[in-house]
Design an enzyme around this catalytic site. Structure first.
Site, mmCIF file in Angstrom:
data_model
loop_
_atom_site.group_PDB
_atom_site.id
_atom_site.type_symbol
_atom_site.label_atom_id
_atom_site.label_comp_id
_atom_site.label_asym_id
_atom_site.label_seq_id
_atom_site.Cartn_x
_atom_site.Cartn_y
_atom_site.Cartn_z
ATOM 1 N N GLU A 63 42.530 54.886 54.331
ATOM 2 C CA GLU A 63 42.636 53.763 54.368
ATOM 3 C C GLU A 63 43.987 52.535 53.994
ATOM 4 O OE1 GLU A 63 38.438 52.721 51.643
ATOM 5 O OE2 GLU A 63 40.469 53.689 50.593
ATOM 6 N N HIS B 39 38.684 41.123 48.522
ATOM 7 C CA HIS B 39 38.714 42.354 49.811
ATOM 8 C C HIS B 39 38.284 41.541 51.265
ATOM 9 C CE1 HIS B 39 37.097 45.901 52.183
ATOM 10 N NE2 HIS B 39 37.214 46.346 51.102
ATOM 11 N N ARG C 197 46.196 45.012 51.562
ATOM 12 C CA ARG C 197 44.928 44.332 51.414
ATOM 13 C C ARG C 197 45.261 42.835 51.022
ATOM 14 N NH1 ARG C 197 40.168 47.386 47.782
ATOM 15 N NH2 ARG C 197 40.039 49.101 50.031
ATOM 16 N N HIS D 219 37.658 41.190 44.722
ATOM 17 C CA HIS D 219 36.277 42.707 44.383
ATOM 18 C C HIS D 219 36.511 43.423 43.642
ATOM 19 C CE1 HIS D 219 35.457 46.156 45.763
ATOM 20 N NE2 HIS D 219 36.999 46.137 46.466
ATOM 21 N N ARG E 16 46.430 46.557 43.845
ATOM 22 C CA ARG E 16 45.709 47.439 44.410
ATOM 23 C C ARG E 16 45.580 48.425 45.203
ATOM 24 N NH1 ARG E 16 41.090 50.369 44.362
ATOM 25 N NH2 ARG E 16 39.355 48.063 44.802
HETATM 26 P P1 FAD Z 1 32.342 49.826 36.489
HETATM 27 O O1 FAD Z 1 31.641 50.924 37.580
HETATM 28 O O2 FAD Z 1 31.884 48.663 36.820
HETATM 29 O O3 FAD Z 1 31.206 50.660 34.818
HETATM 30 C C1 FAD Z 1 31.060 49.499 34.351
HETATM 31 C C2 FAD Z 1 30.060 50.032 33.172
HETATM 32 O O4 FAD Z 1 29.991 49.074 32.077
HETATM 33 C C3 FAD Z 1 28.583 49.450 33.305
HETATM 34 O O5 FAD Z 1 27.246 50.532 33.720
HETATM 35 C C4 FAD Z 1 27.982 47.928 32.650
HETATM 36 O O6 FAD Z 1 26.529 47.874 32.419
HETATM 37 C C5 FAD Z 1 28.517 48.563 31.908
HETATM 38 N N1 FAD Z 1 28.765 46.814 30.787
HETATM 39 C C6 FAD Z 1 29.425 46.241 31.126
HETATM 40 N N2 FAD Z 1 29.511 45.246 29.927
HETATM 41 C C7 FAD Z 1 28.952 46.142 28.904
HETATM 42 C C8 FAD Z 1 28.635 45.537 27.869
HETATM 43 N N3 FAD Z 1 28.664 44.421 27.098
HETATM 44 N N4 FAD Z 1 27.923 47.068 27.303
HETATM 45 C C9 FAD Z 1 27.451 47.316 26.995
HETATM 46 N N5 FAD Z 1 28.103 47.912 29.024
HETATM 47 C C10 FAD Z 1 28.982 47.171 29.855
HETATM 48 N N6 FAD Z 1 37.145 51.770 44.422
HETATM 49 C C11 FAD Z 1 37.732 53.247 44.644
HETATM 50 O O7 FAD Z 1 38.745 53.479 44.573
HETATM 51 N N7 FAD Z 1 36.558 53.416 46.081
HETATM 52 C C12 FAD Z 1 35.857 52.786 46.982
HETATM 53 O O8 FAD Z 1 35.489 53.002 47.660
HETATM 54 C C13 FAD Z 1 35.587 51.578 45.916
HETATM 55 N N8 FAD Z 1 34.351 50.614 46.356
HETATM 56 C C14 FAD Z 1 34.205 49.293 46.176
HETATM 57 C C15 FAD Z 1 33.132 49.101 46.667
HETATM 58 C C16 FAD Z 1 32.261 48.402 45.842
HETATM 59 C C17 FAD Z 1 31.644 47.283 46.284
HETATM 60 C C18 FAD Z 1 33.068 47.616 44.393
HETATM 61 C C19 FAD Z 1 32.530 46.634 43.897
HETATM 62 C C20 FAD Z 1 34.095 47.798 44.109
HETATM 63 C C21 FAD Z 1 34.686 49.195 44.872
HETATM 64 N N9 FAD Z 1 35.952 49.958 44.205
HETATM 65 C C22 FAD Z 1 36.117 51.030 45.044
HETATM 66 C C23 FAD Z 1 36.620 49.783 42.756
HETATM 67 C C24 FAD Z 1 35.959 50.726 41.557
HETATM 68 O O9 FAD Z 1 34.187 51.063 41.975
HETATM 69 C C25 FAD Z 1 35.618 49.826 40.206
HETATM 70 O O10 FAD Z 1 37.120 49.973 40.332
HETATM 71 C C26 FAD Z 1 35.661 50.982 39.363
HETATM 72 O O11 FAD Z 1 34.743 51.868 39.863
HETATM 73 C C27 FAD Z 1 35.189 50.821 37.993
HETATM 74 O O12 FAD Z 1 34.619 51.195 37.031
HETATM 75 P P2 FAD Z 1 34.080 51.624 35.899
HETATM 76 O O13 FAD Z 1 34.057 52.566 35.276
HETATM 77 O O14 FAD Z 1 35.738 51.214 35.092
HETATM 78 O O15 FAD Z 1 33.198 50.543 35.870
HETATM 79 C C1 SIN Z 2 36.456 50.479 50.407
HETATM 80 O O1 SIN Z 2 35.526 50.454 50.441
HETATM 81 O O2 SIN Z 2 36.927 49.462 51.333
HETATM 82 C C2 SIN Z 2 36.736 49.873 48.703
HETATM 83 C C3 SIN Z 2 37.992 50.824 48.566
HETATM 84 C C4 SIN Z 2 38.415 50.487 47.213
HETATM 85 O O3 SIN Z 2 38.445 49.528 46.746
HETATM 86 O O4 SIN Z 2 39.223 50.579 46.961
#
Ligand code: FAD
Ligand code: SIN
Length: 540
Positions: free
Chosen positions: A120, A238, A286, A347, A382
């Site tokens: 990437e 993004h 990015r 993003h 990032r």
């Molecule tokens: P999240 O996965 O967002 O989980 C948050 C959780 O908290 C959810 O279950 C939500 O319901 C819960 N929540 C929120 N507020 C509350 C509340 N007040 N009370 C109770 N529950 C609550 N990163 C990479 O490294 N690689 C990738 O390929 C990549 N692709 C991506 C593609 C997309 C479309 C997106 C949107 C992001 C991507 N990212 C990627 C970024 C990455 O997915 C996220 O930064 C990461 O998954 C965040 O994980 P997390 O567990 O911190 O939060």
């Molecule tokens: C992507 O697949 O382009 C998202 C990867 C990331 O947000 O780290």
């Protein structure tokens, strides 16, 4: 109000929350157990939608090493990534990624059974592990949800939203107030360790790749509790989200891995343009690609540019990008033949609750991991796929830290806590707000004035408009439904982003100001906390 007591309560069931719950349950024999609270159903999160993959500096990859990964991360972070934190996270990645595999996560392999790595933007080697081609988040969260459900020491509370942290008079976190949208009831959970794993705040922007739940709740709750919040001006846009029409607001991501496999950005006349902006072209960092697309769209007065993926070839597209090609097809686009309309979208939230790699925040008993936290790994921009790595490494390290921590006596009620509970025992006056309309007003303001390119006049306009929305929203802390709570939190987070963006009179990484185009020689973090207000800390 009903109440319960747990040794540890984890809020959020994305990669960070699921894995933290699992590791804590596997590693520690807790007197009162672990509670996992989730706003929606278990696993519904940003993590679920991750496509490209997860950085794995693993022993299975002979081309990679920790020093290379640190170098790439620091370079993308534009002077603000913390070298020590980056080293800690990178060094832990081999053990943690292999532990994920042991816990049932399956990464893609070649015909010989060896793990395959993709490339990437701004990575100097192929080091990104993926699952299901382009469904890495689904692969990780589904495996972790299975493992969590199979562990009967983890209690699960779904469709329940954390709405307030309980802070004692001596400023320690002692629990959390939960609101259940289905019953309309509030309840108290007392705990000596509250872990926020609530993800980012992409939903404060009109166009975003984030699902509806990404409203920055954890950041708002921690801020109200007096925790230190860092670097919130750094919002990653993004470059390539599917832009079928200006009305499509939650935008489907077209992974950077598509460019990693050779796809080219073109304008409406079919001309490639990235060489004008960077010698790394489509694989520049990015923020650089996003601004290039933004500029092309402004020059051409269009709502999108295009991504030509035909060069990758049908066979590889079907194997590597089944989800993306499927979504394009649903929208009438055969990505092997026709360019995909794409535009930038909010993003990732680089800033957040200031925390170390073990998740410790400035408040005792309050921990933050994953996107809601700001460990200093991502700096001003990032590096792709470092986010999932940070989620799982910090979850793993936090579980380890808690195994040496006294987690007894969850229930403590002093004057400070009693006052907060009283607020939630009172009834709310007035009718329900139309939060859909209010959220949308706020999202427009943020997109128009606090977006990809910012300036002082726009930021001040945003500040005034958000202040007006705040004054019009006549709620104390307690609200009438989940949508109101989310809007309350989005207002808080939007204000913090604006304050921080005004404070940073330079352009660095994802924070680009047309009135301060230079990068200052000394790099600094912006810090905000509710009590002592604003501050700066210089990077040593
Ligand atoms: P999240 O996965 O967002 O989980 C948050 C959780 O908290 C959810 O279950 C939500 O319901 C819960 N929540 C929120 N507020 C509350 C509340 N007040 N009370 C109770 N529950 C609550 N990163 C990479 O490294 N690689 C990738 O390929 C990549 N692709 C991506 C593609 C997309 C479309 C997106 C949107 C992001 C991507 N990212 C990627 C970024 C990455 O997915 C996220 O930064 C990461 O998954 C965040 O994980 P997390 O567990 O911190 O939060
Ligand atoms: C992507 O697949 O382009 C998202 C990867 C990331 O947000 O780290």
């Amino acid at each position: 109000m009903k109440y319960s007591e747990y040794s540890v309560v984890v809020i959020g069931s994305g990669a960070a929350g699921l894995y933290a719950s699992l590791k804590i349950a596997q590693q520690i024999n807790l007197p009162e157990g672990v509670l996992l609270v989730s706003k929606s159903v278990l696993g519904a999160s940003n993590s679920r939608y991750a496509q490209g993959g997860i950085v794995g500096v693993v022993h299975q990859n002979p081309d990679d090493n920790i020093n290379l990964h640190i170098k790439d991360t620091l370079k993308a972070g534009a002077g603000l990534s913390d070298e020590k934190v980056t080293e800690e996270i990178s060094s832990a990645s081999d053990a943690v990624l292999n532990d994920l595999i042991t816990n049932g996560v399956e990464f893609d392999k070649d015909d010989k059974g060896n793990l395959t790595f993709t490339l990437e933007a701004a990575h100097s080697v192929r080091r990104i592990l993926h699952s299901g081609g382009d469904a890495t988040g689904k692969g990780i969260t589904e495996a972790l949800v299975r493992a969590v459900k199979n562990n009967d020491t983890i209690q699960i509370m779904e469709n329940s939203m954390a709405v307030e942290l309980l802070i004692s008079s001596n400023k320690e976190c002692k629990g959390v107030i939960i609101y259940n949208e289905q019953t309309g009831e509030h309840e108290i959970v007392y705990s000596s360790a509250v872990i926020l794993a609530t993800g980012g705040a992409g939903q404060v922007y009109k166009y975003t790749t984030n699902p509806d739940g990404a409203t920055g709740d954890g950041i708002a709750l921690a801020y109200e509790a007096g925790a230190e919040i860092e670097d919130m001006e750094f919002i990653q846009f993004h470059p390539t989200a599917l832009a079928i029409s200006p009305d499509s607001k939650n935008r489907f991501l077209i992974s950077e891995a598509v460019r990693g496999e050779g796809a080219k950005l073109i304008n409406k006349n079919g001309e490639e343009f990235m060489s004008k902006y960077s010698d790394k072209r489509e694989l520049a960092p990015r923020d650089v690609v996003t601004r290039a697309i933004f500029k092309e769209m402004s020059l051409e007065k269009t709502n999108n540019v295009f991504l030509n993926a035909s060069i990758i070839g049908l066979d590889k597209i079907m194997k590597r990008f089944p989800t993306i090609s499927g979504r394009c097809k649903e929208n009438g686009i055969d990505m092997a033949k026709r360019p995909i309309p794409v535009a930038p979208a909010a993003h990732y939230t680089m800033g957040g609750i200031k925390a170390d790699v073990e998740g410790r925040t400035s408040i005792k008993g309050l921990y933050a991991i994953g996107e809601t936290a700001c460990t200093g790994l991502h700096g001003a921009n990032r590096l792709a796929s470092n986010s999932l790595l940070e989620c799982v490494v910090c979850a793993y390290e936090l579980a380890d830290y808690l195994s040496f921590t006294n987690l007894d006596t969850p229930k403590i009620i002093d004057e400070g806590i009693k006052k907060m509970i009283d607020v939630y025992n009172r009834s709310v006056k007035g009718k329900e707000y139309d939060y859909t309309v209010l959220k949308s007003k706020l999202k427009d303001i943020m997109w128009n004035y606090v977006g990809i390119i910012r300036n002082e006049a726009g930021l001040i306009t945003a500040q005034k408009e958000v202040e007006k929305l705040k004054n019009d929203f006549k709620r104390q802390r307690k609200c009438l439904n989940q949508g109101e709570y989310e809007y309350r939190n989005m207002l808080t987070v939007a204000s913090i982003i604006i304050e921080s963006a005004l404070e940073r009179k330079e352009s660095r990484g994802a924070h680009c100001r047309s009135d301060y185009t230079q990068t200052l020689p000394e790099a600094f973090h912006s810090n905000i906390d509710k009590l002592s207000k604003k501050g700066l800390s210089y990077v040593k």
